[in-house]
Enzyme design. Sequence first.
Site, PDB file in Angstrom:
ATOM      1  N   ALA A 156     -16.381   7.183  24.282  1.00  0.00           N
ATOM      2  CA  ALA A 156     -16.619   8.084  25.059  1.00  0.00           C
ATOM      3  C   ALA A 156     -17.591   7.968  26.007  1.00  0.00           C
ATOM      4  O   ALA A 156     -18.690   8.103  27.121  1.00  0.00           O
ATOM      5  CB  ALA A 156     -16.472   8.953  25.115  1.00  0.00           C
ATOM      6  N   CYS A 157     -18.818   7.420  24.250  1.00  0.00           N
ATOM      7  CA  CYS A 157     -20.342   6.690  24.992  1.00  0.00           C
ATOM      8  C   CYS A 157     -20.883   6.158  25.926  1.00  0.00           C
ATOM      9  O   CYS A 157     -21.382   5.530  26.555  1.00  0.00           O
ATOM     10  CB  CYS A 157     -21.806   6.605  23.931  1.00  0.00           C
ATOM     11  SG  CYS A 157     -20.632   5.251  22.245  1.00  0.00           S
TER      12      CYS A 157
END
Length: 179
Positions: A156-157
């Site tokens: 997700a980063c």
Amino acid sequence: MKNKNIIFSLSGSIACYKACFVISGLIQKGCSVQCVCTNNALEFIGKATLEGLTKRPVLCDMFEKEVYTKHIELSEWADISILCPATANIINKLASGIADDYVTTNFLSWKIKEKPYIIFPAMNENMYEHPITKKSLKKLKEIGVIILETEKGYLACGAKGKGRLLEPKKIIKTIEKYL
Ligand SMILES: Cc1cc2nc3c(=O)[nH]c(=O)nc-3n(C[C@H](O)[C@H](O)[C@H](O)COP(=O)(O)O)c2cc1C
């Protein structure tokens, strides 16, 4: 899987949405699922979703009068305890014996030698590879906790690497195997 009782704990990861697919799958297989959340898990997913899926109130606050001592009763009731997604924070807390919320207190009241406790980690690769997290995972494995490897892939980063939560189907298969 039918008629099995499952404690399903969630901690504060972006992967909480994936855990909802797992919970739905377990319910469809005839399991009773009791969700336990950290406060931070509820930043990612609403109680209404979890309660709508399980038809049971989410446990989060240890000091709500109606749920006093339920963390002990719950451990007796359940056939298996799942922590999914497991943050770096909660893994490190469990390994240190910290019991300062519902999820961690429940872990300490779990008879680890008698019934399976399974952890599905989800985090950024740096957090997963951090020596402290690695030590904690090792420590938990040594006392009999079952820990699944994460997948490699999109995180997700924005980075790609280790730390991605397993896909819901694989998680359900694993739970089925240990029940
Ligand atoms: C958008 C966002 C996504 C996050 N995702 C993760 C994650 O996947 N894994 C993780 O270990 N921490 C993640 N964090 C950090 C945790 O939420 C933070 O460490 C928190 O204190 C964990 O609390 P808990 O373990 O009590 O639920 C994320 C934070 C934010 C703001």
